[in-house]
Structures are given as structure tokens and as C-alpha cells.
Design a protein around this motif. Structure first.
Motif, PDB file in Angstrom:
ATOM      1  N   THR A 129      40.772  43.229  48.212  1.00 49.20           N
ATOM      2  CA  THR A 129      39.496  42.762  47.673  1.00 49.20           C
ATOM      3  C   THR A 129      38.375  43.765  47.933  1.00 49.20           C
ATOM      4  OG1 THR A 129      40.211  40.497  48.087  1.00 49.20           O
ATOM      5  CG2 THR A 129      37.878  40.820  47.654  1.00 49.20           C
ATOM      6  N   PHE A 171      34.452  45.020  45.726  1.00 47.75           N
ATOM      7  CA  PHE A 171      33.623  44.739  44.552  1.00 47.75           C
ATOM      8  C   PHE A 171      33.288  46.028  43.813  1.00 47.75           C
ATOM      9  CE2 PHE A 171      33.255  41.060  47.166  1.00 47.75           C
ATOM     10  CZ  PHE A 171      33.041  39.999  46.307  1.00 47.75           C
ATOM     11  N   TYR A 172      33.602  46.068  42.547  1.00 49.68           N
ATOM     12  CA  TYR A 172      33.260  47.238  41.735  1.00 49.68           C
ATOM     13  C   TYR A 172      33.321  46.846  40.264  1.00 49.68           C
ATOM     14  CZ  TYR A 172      32.327  52.249  41.854  1.00 49.68           C
ATOM     15  OH  TYR A 172      31.721  53.464  41.789  1.00 49.68           O
ATOM     16  N   PRO A 173      32.382  47.330  39.445  1.00 52.27           N
ATOM     17  CA  PRO A 173      32.324  46.857  38.054  1.00 52.27           C
ATOM     18  C   PRO A 173      33.558  47.172  37.208  1.00 52.27           C
ATOM     19  CG  PRO A 173      30.247  47.872  38.667  1.00 52.27           C
ATOM     20  CD  PRO A 173      31.197  48.131  39.790  1.00 52.27           C
ATOM     21  N   LEU A 211      36.591  46.764  38.202  1.00 57.65           N
ATOM     22  CA  LEU A 211      37.706  45.977  38.732  1.00 57.65           C
ATOM     23  C   LEU A 211      37.515  44.507  38.326  1.00 57.65           C
ATOM     24  CD1 LEU A 211      40.185  46.429  40.623  1.00 57.65           C
ATOM     25  CD2 LEU A 211      38.721  45.761  42.517  1.00 57.65           C
ATOM     26  N   PRO A 212      38.200  44.054  37.276  1.00 62.33           N
ATOM     27  CA  PRO A 212      37.857  42.769  36.672  1.00 62.33           C
ATOM     28  C   PRO A 212      37.902  41.569  37.632  1.00 62.33           C
ATOM     29  CG  PRO A 212      39.360  43.971  35.264  1.00 62.33           C
ATOM     30  CD  PRO A 212      39.263  44.745  36.534  1.00 62.33           C
ATOM     31  N   LYS A 213      38.835  41.535  38.534  1.00 62.18           N
ATOM     32  CA  LYS A 213      38.928  40.373  39.418  1.00 62.18           C
ATOM     33  C   LYS A 213      38.183  40.602  40.733  1.00 62.18           C
ATOM     34  CE  LYS A 213      43.499  40.646  39.259  1.00 62.18           C
ATOM     35  NZ  LYS A 213      43.736  41.740  38.314  1.00 62.18           N
ATOM     36  N   ASN A 214      37.627  41.792  40.880  1.00 61.94           N
ATOM     37  CA  ASN A 214      37.087  42.233  42.171  1.00 61.94           C
ATOM     38  C   ASN A 214      38.139  42.188  43.269  1.00 61.94           C
ATOM     39  OD1 ASN A 214      34.513  43.160  41.465  1.00 61.94           O
ATOM     40  ND2 ASN A 214      33.708  41.088  41.427  1.00 61.94           N
ATOM     41  N   PHE A 215      39.380  42.135  42.873  1.00 63.86           N
ATOM     42  CA  PHE A 215      40.465  42.513  43.790  1.00 63.86           C
ATOM     43  C   PHE A 215      41.514  43.225  42.962  1.00 63.86           C
ATOM     44  CE2 PHE A 215      41.690  37.983  42.877  1.00 63.86           C
ATOM     45  CZ  PHE A 215      42.940  38.182  42.329  1.00 63.86           C
ATOM     46  N   LYS A 234      28.728  54.232  51.217  1.00 61.63           N
ATOM     47  CA  LYS A 234      28.600  52.844  50.776  1.00 61.63           C
ATOM     48  C   LYS A 234      27.684  52.107  51.737  1.00 61.63           C
ATOM     49  CE  LYS A 234      32.957  52.419  48.393  1.00 61.63           C
ATOM     50  NZ  LYS A 234      34.361  52.098  48.595  1.00 61.63           N
ATOM     51  N   GLU A 235      27.008  51.099  51.207  1.00 64.76           N
ATOM     52  CA  GLU A 235      26.097  50.339  52.065  1.00 64.76           C
ATOM     53  C   GLU A 235      26.874  49.682  53.192  1.00 64.76           C
ATOM     54  OE1 GLU A 235      25.187  47.764  49.017  1.00 64.76           O
ATOM     55  OE2 GLU A 235      23.371  48.785  48.375  1.00 64.76           O
ATOM     56  N   THR A 236      28.015  49.122  52.817  1.00 55.35           N
ATOM     57  CA  THR A 236      28.850  48.504  53.846  1.00 55.35           C
ATOM     58  C   THR A 236      30.236  49.103  53.712  1.00 55.35           C
ATOM     59  OG1 THR A 236      29.167  46.784  52.226  1.00 55.35           O
ATOM     60  CG2 THR A 236      27.803  46.235  54.097  1.00 55.35           C
ATOM     61  N   GLU A 282      33.859  48.816  53.208  1.00 51.22           N
ATOM     62  CA  GLU A 282      34.638  47.711  52.658  1.00 51.22           C
ATOM     63  C   GLU A 282      35.724  47.290  53.635  1.00 51.22           C
ATOM     64  OE1 GLU A 282      34.133  46.017  50.008  1.00 51.22           O
ATOM     65  OE2 GLU A 282      32.849  47.259  48.733  1.00 51.22           O
ATOM     66  N   ASP A 283      35.847  45.990  53.794  1.00 51.59           N
ATOM     67  CA  ASP A 283      36.961  45.441  54.543  1.00 51.59           C
ATOM     68  C   ASP A 283      37.818  44.742  53.500  1.00 51.59           C
ATOM     69  OD1 ASP A 283      38.682  43.794  56.049  1.00 51.59           O
ATOM     70  OD2 ASP A 283      37.260  43.810  57.722  1.00 51.59           O
ATOM     71  N   GLY A 341      40.434  42.992  53.393  1.00 49.80           N
ATOM     72  CA  GLY A 341      40.922  41.627  53.644  1.00 49.80           C
ATOM     73  C   GLY A 341      42.173  41.267  52.862  1.00 49.80           C
TER      74      GLY A 341
END
Lengths: 461, 430, 91
Positions: free
Chosen positions: A80, A82-84, A86-90, A248-250, A252-253, A255
Motif C-alpha cells: 500500500t 498512495f500515488y496517482p 496506482l489505481p487502488k493505491n496498493f 517524500k514528506e513521509t 512510506e510504510d 504495510g
């Protein structure tokens, strides 16, 4: 070992299946944007993935060819982020229990360990506008195999050798969509320092350039007593430099969880045996055999086995055509034409029968090697008979009288050169021959033309 | 269909808030009401969430396709807890459905709209519900109707908006066991669009009208003790007495760790839910605004503000328990324990055909009492439906009380033994 | 397990959820209570069974089917332009 260089690779190979990994959309980026999409690869609510058996089989075949251990239970996972694009955001990929683990591929004097081989879906493609982005999801869901190596490489030459060998294997297995191109993430550390990852490079030349640049960058830093930071970089092919990715701001984890819409896949021995049968003789095995069986030099054999289809052509014609003529023809003329068009033999309209006909025309001196090459170029995209191509291009063999006439007129037009030759300038003769050959569009044999000119000059004398 | 059906549906909707979308045009065939998380082509499908207030699917869910082929038409899409996140249908963005017996009480969740409407309608007998942790059983029990939750994998989930894919199941909510059997016969079966389905469908109506002599059931002692209201206990125990009279053999067993299944279930459910809800970000479908001049994380956050409170809570907890450092202790461990629990049940089914327990530990609570509950207390009320949810076992809830607040008896069978549930449920009704 | 507002904020950021201060204040104790319930997992005895995921091996054949029409592709959004979906900025 202060300067010991360690390089590892992650290679992403798009597979050449008809459809995408999890839906029945065409696996192709040709045509209009968002043309090959459906509710599944757009991640519409309610849609579920449906694993493509052929894509799965191809990933297993590659894993077997790379000497991997095939996991008894193969599982897909959700990664998982988030990126535009990536349709499912995973992304559906593999985490625990990928298709293959612990494989290897040998290069010169070295064995490169393949730690894992996994099957996953590609995201869509983004275009950046000033104030927003545009997304095309035709690539979304394209099957990718990711091959991860240990950091076993010591320089860019080894990396390139490995990648070329890999491409050749992919070609023999007929699993790779080479038009989509592979993408490589490279990680590099020098002298036991931190690891720097360079993301998403495609093409062997940029990979080599990026590695060489990054090694020097890190060495200079170390020399200055600075620390190399663990970071992710990109490579700019224009400037030939690596540069830092936007942080990146955060962090990514991802998960990871298991993908619950796809059941676990168990491969029994019988199925693995069935897939093994789909692996042909691999390029490096064929190289050895061709050298021994046809007494080719290593470099000749190397060019011939580069593609499975050229090696097949060589072997099937070797019973009918003189081996020495054939090997030159395939390793030089054919290779030149294919490289020029950036095509594989199997992607052209060139057939075994036509090649045989063309070589025999050349051997019986009905056409010159130059004409043969011109015809071959035409054959790449043209179904016409050789006869038709020759006449269409105005390449029919010249009558002796036509050559004679041409020689007469060239000698007339180039009196100065004739004079020079008579004054002992050998180069002038070459010039005259060149002029005639040019006028024949290569149809005339240069040696014959030379003889004809000498004859004529004698007569004029 | 007569105008009368439409008129009645509108009236019920006004009084009880059972629909997100009520189709106002006359159609041919048999009416069915459908939970709003099941995709219907050309009909808005919101899953009860504001974030999907504009979503109109381009395709029908497999169950809808099958029903249409058999002459059914969708009368309306029913209210529910957003994404199925709730036990009382109070987490709905489209009005909260009310209990058909007492409007001050909940109708149960998350398939509340379907259950309430089927209970109230004189004309419509068929409804589709969907369960993740008991969302068919709970509202069926609270509304006094029959709810059948099929074995995981018997009915295609294609076109169902996911809550937790490992547990999600679509099933009938009807007035009678016979109607549930009819509906299940239609909607079940292997589907190439859902790779977790099995080829195990049967004609379930053949299990109607059969005797139950010789069938062996057990009831779990712990499901009649602590945390179970007296009214519920008494009603279900007297139903068991009736079943015994009809020939069912019933024994008592003990299953001490029943409540341990609640955290196991909720961990997996929330982990999966939090990934399922990642896709809602103001792109491609659903609630959106202009993405121009916004950095993607900011734009996604702007849109995801619109999730309801329970949606946010489950996304957060679900994200947390799969993060590095916690994943192994919570998510991965829960998966292992899920398997362990399933094996425990499999052992019981070596000795018994059926397990009997109450559907819910309580009678439908008042709205004001639900408001006072904390999220964790709320989750604990599912402890009787979670065993079947966690293990993928089929269950049926049949109303056992003719007067007063509804109570349901829950009967659980081994995987793909829906036939037994129908035989017993039907025998009880007769 | 002690849940702090920092943990809640970090998780919210990972999940791209914005919480108001009031929401954080409300979520922290709820989060802690839920994690308390989940932490009961630690005391459940494992009997050695591995996790298992179902095996069905019902895979799809590699044959093309019709994709969505352009009208269908963009039927659920206003944010599209020249055949592309319009999204937020990356850089």
C-alpha cells in the motif's frame, strides 16, 4: 578492501502475454490513452483481480531458467502506498512466498545470486503538467517480473554482461515484451559505505553510465572524508549525472498484507515438470554447442545465438548451404539489417525459404552481395517475392553490355581521372570504379567493373 | 409489478429510512431489494458512504446478473453502515434505518435497510444482504426475518464493494427459509470473476420439508451465559426445546475461548479494510474536487476528510496493525490464529451436524444506548456472529419470537452444508 | 499499549487522513481501548498451526475481452482531459 564496490540490481521485465495480469484487457500501450482499461485495472469499487495463468506460468518458467527454487506455496500481497498512477493505491505484488528464490546466473568467472523473482502489476503512466498531472492507465496491470540480485557485481561491465545475458534468455523463453523495455533499479555502495539506490533506468547504455558516474561520485566523497548517505537517486541521461529524488514528506510504510482476492497457488511436481518442458535450450548452452558442432569461433557463435530465431535459422539452413557462407551471411549481413531496423528476426517478414533463395542467388553470382543486402532490407517489411523486389527496385542483374556502356560514359565524363591514372595514380582507378558502381546502384560487381575499365583503357590506348 | 409495490416502498422508506436509492419506475418481474454495497449497473452504489455518493457502476455484480436472468428486478438499494462498518446501521451517510417493531430502536447492522424493509413489506419477499462479521445475522435477528450467510466461496463477491475480502459474503435476507433457499440456489456457484469461489452450488429447495430426526446438534454453553441477555437466552432455549420435540438431537458442549475470536477477527478485518479504502482519493470515481494546483498527498487528504468517523477509525487502526514493528504481532499472528480456530470448529463438526447459539446476545438496543457505547464495546456485541464469520462457516438466523422485540436463533453448519441449515430452519418454521 | 497523539498523527499521515485536534483528542483513548482489545492476542496460545490461505488454483486463460468504452471510462469523473484522467501534481 577500502574501495570494494558492491552493485545489486532489481530488474523489472514486462511480460508479453496477450492480456494484463489481473484482467482481460489487451496488454499493450499502443493506441489512445485509457483505451485498454476496464473496471479491474482502473480499480473501480467492486472489481476483483483475476490472475492470468499464462503470466503466472511465464514467471515460473523464467524462475526455473534462472535456477531458482520454486516456492511450494505462492502468495500475492498488497503493497500500500498512495500515488496517482496506482489505481487502488496498493500494488498487487509478492512479499512473502514469491514465485522463485535463491537462483543464479553465471557471467564470466562469476556467479550472480538471484535472491528472489516475483510477479507483480505495473502502475499506469503519468504526465506532468504545470498545475496537475495526466494519467493513462493502459499500462496499469501489465504483468511484470521483478528479478532481484545480491550485490555481487563489482563494476558496470559485469552488470551489462549480466543484463545482456538476461535479455537473451528472455528472448529464448519468449516471455519478454521488449517493446515495453525493462527497467532497472541499481544499488551501489563503495568501500562498505552506505547504499545508494538509483531508480528506474532503462537501456544498457544509461545503466552503464549511471553506475560509472555514481561510483566516481561516491569515491570522490570518500576521498574527501565525507560520508555517503543512504538515499534514493535518479539518473538523468541527458546530463549523464545522478541526482537526488525529491524527499517524500513521509517515508512510506507499505504495510504488506496478503491479497485476499487471490487464493494461494500450489505447484505440484507434475506442473513444474510440464513448465520445465517449455524451456528450450538456453543461449549459453547453445553457444557451447554451436562452437563444437559447427566449429564456429566464439564471436561468430555469439552473434548467431544472440536471438533464438537467428540461431534456429543458422541450424536449419546449415544442412543446405555452405556453412562458411551461411555463418557470414547471418552473423554479418542479416545482423546488420536487423540492428538497423531494431527488430528481431521473428518480428520481420523474412522467412527461411527466402533467405535460402537469396543466398543461392548471390552464390550463383546472379546478384551481388550489395544487391542481396538491399533486397534483405526490403524483405523486413515486405511479403513480395525476391524477384518482384529486385525488379521493383530496379536491381535486376545488369547485362554485360549495360556495364560496358556505363563504363564508356564514365570514362568520358571523367577525363581528368583517366589522365591521372595514366600518370600512375592508382587512386584514380578506384574513383572510376566507384563512379560506375554508384550508377548501377550496386548491381555491378566491383571487380568486374575494374576489369572492364582496364580493358576499355587498353582499347583506347 | 403493480403501483402498490412502489407506493408501499416509498411509505416504508419515509417511515423507516430503508433506502439510499429507490427506483421509482415500474418494472417487470420479481422485486428484490439490494444492499447498497453491491454494484448495480447504472444505479448509484454508495456502500453507505459519502465518499461514494456519486459512484454509478459500469457493471452489474455477478449476483445481480444472475438474478436479472431469473426475472428479478432491483426495486431499491438499501441503507447500511458505511462499507459495512457497524453492528447497528447507525454509521450510515444516507439516513439511519429504524427497527420495524420499535422505531426508537436500531434494526441492526450492517445490512439494516434490507432486513428492516423485508420485515415491513407485504409485497417484497427477497432481499440481498452482505456479511463480514455478522451483518446478515444481526439485522435479521433484530428485525425478525430469515438471514442466510453462505459458506465463504459459495457466492461470488464480484461487484461487491470490499470491506474485508477474506470474510465478505453476500446472502439472502427473506421472510421465510424457503425464500432464502430459492434465492441461494440462484446466486450461488463458481464465478470466473471471483477466483475464491467454488463449484459447490446445489438446488437448495430440495432440502425443504425434510425431517430432522437423526440430525445431531450441539449448543455452546458459553453462548448462553455471560453477556447474553435473559430474554434472548430464554427465547432461544425454548426454540431448542421445540427443535428437540421435532426430533433433533441436541447436546451441550463447552467452547471457553469464544470471545478471543473478536480481536482475531477485527484485526484481519481492519487491516484489509484499510487497504481497500486506500483507493478512495478523489480520482477516477466518487467524491472529487479540482486536483489543479494541489500536491497529490494534499489533494488525497482533502478528499479523504469526507470519510465518516467509523471509517476513519478503522482506516487508522487497520493501518497501524500492519505497520512495520506491529505487523507480525497483530496481523500475521491473527492469520495464524484464524486457522487454529477454524480447525477447532472442524473438530466439532466431526461429531455434530450443527452448532446452535443465539444470533445476537441482546435484543435490538435503543439508539440512545448505542450512542453511549465505546467503539470497543460496540465490537464486542459481535461475539456470537464472529465465530462463523472468522471461519467462513455458513449460518442461518431464524426468528424465534412472535411477540415483543425480535430474537433470532443462529444455526451454524460445516462448510458447504447449507442444505442442513435449510432443513432445520424450515422444520422449525413449520 | 500506550497510544499517544504522535502515534495517531503518524498513522493518519501514512493513511492520508487529516484529523482535527478535536478528532485526535477523541481518537487517542478509543485507539488505546481498541488496541487493548487487540492485545489479548498475545495471551492466546498457539497450537502450532501455520496460517493458511485457501488454495483453489482457478486461474484465468490469457484471452482478450472488450475493454470499457471511453464514455464508460470517464463516466464517474469530471476530471479528465484529452483521453487522460486528470490528477493532482506530483512535483
Amino acid at each position: 578492501m577500502k574501495d570494494k564496490i558492491k552493485i545489486g540490481l532489481e530488474i523489472h521485465v514486462p511480460l508479453n502475454t496477450r492480456t494484463k495480469l489481473f484482467c482481460n484487457c489487451k496488454n499493450s500501450e499502443e493506441g489512445k490513452p485509457n483505451q485498454n482499461v476496464c473496471e479491474i485495472c482502473l480499480g473501480m469499487p467492486g472489481a476483483k483481480p483475476r490472475l492470468n495463468k499464462e503470466a503466472f506460468d511465464k514467471s515460473v518458467i523464467l524462475a526455473l531458467a534462472l535456477n531458482c527454487k520454486i516456492n511450494e506455496k505462492i502468495i500475492f500481497s498488497r503493497k500500500t502506498y498512495f500515488y496517482p498512477d496506482l489505481p487502488k493505491n496498493f500494488q498487487i505484488t509478492q512479499y512473502e512466498n514469491p514465485v522463485g528464490i535463491s537462483g543464479f546466473l553465471g557471467i564470466k568467472n562469476k556467479k550472480i545470486t538471484i535472491t528472489r523473482l516475483q510477479l507483480e502489476e505495473d502502475p499506469g503512466r503519468l504526465q506532468h503538467k504545470a498545475d496537475y498531472s495526466l494519467v493513462d492507465y493502459n499500462r496499469s496491470g501489465v504483468p511484470l517480473v521483478e528479478i532481484v540480485t545480491s550485490p555481487d557485481f563489482e563494476n558496470s561491465e559485469q552488470v551489462i554482461e549480466f543484463i545482456q545475458k538476461m535479455i537473451s534468455i528472455l528472448d529464448y523463453l519468449n516471455i519478454y515484451n521488449r517493446h515495453a523495455g525493462f527497467r532497472v533499479d541499481v544499488n551501489i555502495s563503495v568501500g562498505g559505505g552506505n547504499r545508494v539506490e538509483i531508480k528506474n533506468i532503462s537501456g544498457t547504455k544509461p545503466i552503464q553510465k549511471a553506475i560509472n558516474f555514481e561510483i566516481i561520485r561516491q569515491k570522490i566523497k570518500l576521498k574527501k572524508g565525507e560520508k555517503v548517505e543512504q538515499q534514493t537517486m535518479h539518473f538523468d541521461n541527458e546530463t549523464g549525472k545522478t541526482f537526488l529524488s525529491r524527499k517524500k514528506e513521509t517515508e512510506e510504510d507499505y504495510g504488506y498484507i496478503y491479497e485476499p482476492d487471490l487464493s494461494q497457488i500450489e505447484l505440484d511436481k507434475k506442473e513444474i515438470e510440464r513448465l520445465k518442458k517449455r524451456i528450450p535450450e538456453l543461449p549459453f548452452q547453445r553457444l557451447e554447442r554451436l562452437i563444437n558442432e559447427y566449429s564456429l569461433t566464439e564471436s561468430e557463435a555469439h552473434v548467431i545465438i544472440l536471438e533464438k530465431s537467428t540461431a534456429d535459422l543458422f541450424e536449419s539452413l546449415s544442412k543446405e548451404i555452405d556453412k562458411n557462407i551461411l555463418k557470414n551471411w547471418i552473423a554479418v549481413t542479416l545482423r546488420k539489417v536487423l540492428n538497423y531496423n531494431n527488430l528481431k528476426l521473428s518480428e520481420t517478414k523474412i522467412t527461411k525459404e527466402k533467405v535460402k533463395e537469396l543466398i543461392s542467388l548471390q552464390e550463383s553470382k546472379k546478384i551481388t552481395p550489395r544487391v542481396a543486402e538491399l533486397v534483405l532490407r526490403e524483405m523486413v517489411s515486405n511479403d513480395d517475392s525476391i524477384e518482384k523486389i529486385i525488379s521493383r527496385l530496379g536491381l535486376s542483374k545488369m547485362e554485360n553490355r549495360d556495364v560496358e556502356n556505363l563504363v564508356t560514359s564514365v570514362l568520358k565524363e571523367n577525363k581528368l581521372a583517366v589522365e591521372d591514372y595514366r600518370n600512375g595514380k592508382e587512386k584514380a582507378l578506384q574513383f572510376l570504379v566507384g563512379q560506375v558502381v554508384m550508377k548501377t546502384k550496386g548491381r555491378a560487381n566491383a571487380i568486374k567493373v575494374k576489369e572492364e575499365i582496364l580493358e576499355k583503357l587498353k582499347k583506347i590506348n | 409489478m403493480s403501483l402498490e409495490i412502489l407506493r408501499e416502498a416509498e411509505e416504508i422508506n419515509q417511515g423507516y429510512g430503508t433506502f439510499v436509492t429507490l427506483i421509482g419506475t415500474l418494472q417487470k418481474g420479481t422485486p428484490i431489494v439490494v444492499k447498497d454495497n453491491i454494484c448495480t449497473q447504472g444505479i448509484k452504489t454508495t456502500a453507505g458512504s459519502k465518499i461514494l455518493s456519486t459512484y454509478i457502476p459500469t457493471f452489474d455484480a455477478t449476483v445481480i446478473k444472475k438474478l436479472k436472468e431469473k426475472g428479478f428486478f432491483v426495486l431499491g438499494k438499501t441503507t447500511q453502515d458505511a462499507f459495512g462498518f457497524g453492528s447497528f446501521s447507525t454509521n450510515s451517510a444516507y439516513g439511519i434505518p429504524k427497527n420495524p417493531v420499535d422505531k426508537t430502536r436500531v434494526c441492526g447492522g450492517s445490512s439494516g435497510g434490507t432486513a428492516s424493509f423485508i420485515s415491513l413489506s407485504k409485497n417484497v419477499n427477497y432481499g440481498l444482504g452482505q456479511s463480514t462479521g455478522g451483518s446478515i445475522t444481526c439485522p435479521s435477528a433484530f428485525c425478525g426475518v430469515v438471514g442466510l450467510t453462505p459458506t465463504y466461496g459459495l457466492v461470488s463477491r464480484y461487484g461487491l464493494i470490499d470491506y474485508a475480502n477474506s470474510f465478505d459474503r453476500i446472502g439472502p435476507i427473506t421472510k421465510t427459509v424457503k425464500q432464502a433457499a430459492e434465492l441461494l440456489t440462484i446466486i450461488s456457484g463458481i464465478d470466473e470473476k471471483d477466483q475464491t469461489t467454488y463449484d459447490k452450488s446445489e438446488d437448495y429447495t430440495k432440502y425443504l420439508g425434510k425431517g430432522i430426526k437423526g440430525m445431531k446438534a450441539c449448543y455452546i454453553k458459553e453462548t448462553f451465559s455471560e453477556g447474553v441477555e435473559r430474554e434472548v437466552r430464554d427465547s432461544v432455549l425454548s426454540a431448542i426445546t421445540e427443535l428437540k420435540k421435532k426430533g433433533l438431537q441436541v447436546e451441550e458442549i463447552s467452547f471457553a475461548d469464544l470471545k478471543e475470536m473478536v480481536p482475531i477477527y477485527y484485526i484481519i478485518a481492519m487491516a484489509e479494510a484499510s487497504t481497500n479504502l486506500a483507493k478512495f482519493c478523489g480520482m477516477r470515481y466518487g467524491l472529487e474536487s479540482s486536483p489543479e494546483n494541489k500536491y497529490y498527498s494534499d489533494y488525497f487528504k482533502e478528499l479523504r476528510m469526507e470519510f465518516g468517523e467509523e471509517e476513519k477509525r478503522r482506516i487508522l487502526v487497520g493501518t497501524f496493525i500492519r505497520m512495520e514493528g506491529y505487523r507480525d504481532a497483530y496481523y500475521t499472528r491473527a492469520l495464524k490464529l484464524k486457522n487454529q480456530v477454524t480447525n477447532q470448529f472442524k473438530k466439532i463438526f466431526k461429531m455434530y451436524d450443527l452448532i446452535i447459539m443465539p444470533s445476537m446476545p441482546i435484543v435490538p438496543p435503543k439508539f440512545e444506548d448505542v450512542k453511549k457505547m465505546s467503539p470497543a464495546q460496540n465490537y464486542m456485541t459481535d461475539f456470537l456472529t464472529i465465530p462463523a464469520a472468522l471461519t467462513g462457516l455458513p449460518s442461518i438466523s431464524v426468528p424465534v419470537r412472535k411477540k415483543g422485540l425480535p430474537v433470532g436463533i443462529q444455526i451454524v453448519a460445516d462448510h458447504f452444508n447449507e442444505g442442513k441449515l435449510i432443513t432445520v430452519g424450515d422444520a422449525y418454521e413449520r | 499499549m500506550k497510544i499517544t497523539s504522535e502515534i495517531v498523527k503518524k498513522v493518519a499521515d501514512t493513511a492520508r487522513i487529516t484529523l482535527s485536534d478535536k478528532e485526535i483528542e477523541k481518537f487517542v483513548p478509543q485507539f488505546e481501548e481498541i488496541m487493548g482489545l487487540f492485545s489479548q492476542l498475545a495471551s492466546i496460545k498457539e497450537t502450532g498451526s501455520e496460517y493458511s490461505i485457501k488454495t483453489i488454483n482457478q486461474l484465468r486463460t490469457d484471452t482478450e475481452e472488450e475493454c470499457l468504452s471511453q464514455e464508460e471510462v470517464f463516466s464517474n469523473t469530471k476530471n479528465h482531459e484529452m483521453g487522460f484522467f486528470k490528477g493532482p501534481k506530483i512535483k
